[in-house]
Design an enzyme around this catalytic site. Structure first.
Site: not given
Length: 177
Positions: A7, A141, A68
């Site tokens: 992330d 996160d 991501e």
């Protein structure tokens, strides 16, 4: 399959490693966050993110890296930092010959919770349940990185079949005499 989920972020870059196959219970092998000081220069922060990701790659030897996909936000400065951290993650994986997959936030949310509009608490709760953890990973996160890895493990078989079908369709047809 062992997947390192990333992330991306300059201040907090979530990292999570999940192992398993679609349709079977998954196992978390590690979760954490690479942190950089907000007051440091961007190049120094990117080096810190690179070092952190390299340490995770060395320690866990993933077969795939799921990152991501950066999406447009209102704050251009934030999206730039996220995109730069994302590029570092992709570079680290590519340097080692590890395939990289990009997943949008809504794809990840839908895969893990059943809805692409889930909030962070819902994602954290489902990650906790799916990986049979005692408590949700913190910060968010870290949970998001695990969700990325889970999403990839669950989606990879279908994506591979689709890619094979597209490749077969594009293959040159044999000539007839």
């Amino acid at each position: 399959m062992r997947v390192l989920g990333v992330d991306p972020g300059l201040t907090r870059c979530g990292i999570g490693v999940v192992e398993g196959v679609a349709g079977r219970p998954l196992t978390m092998l590690g979760v954490g966050v690479v942190r950089t000081p907000a007051d440091a220069d961007t190049p120094d922060r990117l080096v810190a993110v690179e070092r952190g990701i390299e340490e995770w790659l060395d320690a866990h030897r993933p077969e795939r890296v799921a990152v991501e996909r950066v999406f447009s936000q209102h704050n251009v400065r934030t999206v730039m930092g996220t995109a730069q951290a994302s590029a570092v993650a992709m570079l680290c994986a590519a340097r080692r010959g590890i395939p990289v997959a990009l997943h949008t936030p809504s794809e990840v949310k839908a895969a893990v919770t059943g809805t692409g509009r889930a909030d962070k608490a819902q994602v954290g709760a489902m990650v906790t349940r799916l990986l049979r953890l005692d408590t949700p990973p913190k910060p968010a996160d870290a949970a998001d990185a695990l969700a990325l890895a889970i999403c990839h493990i669950w989606r990879a078989p279908a994506q591979n079949r689709l890619q094979q079908a597209v490749a077969a369709h594009r293959a040159p047809k044999g000539r007839t005499a």
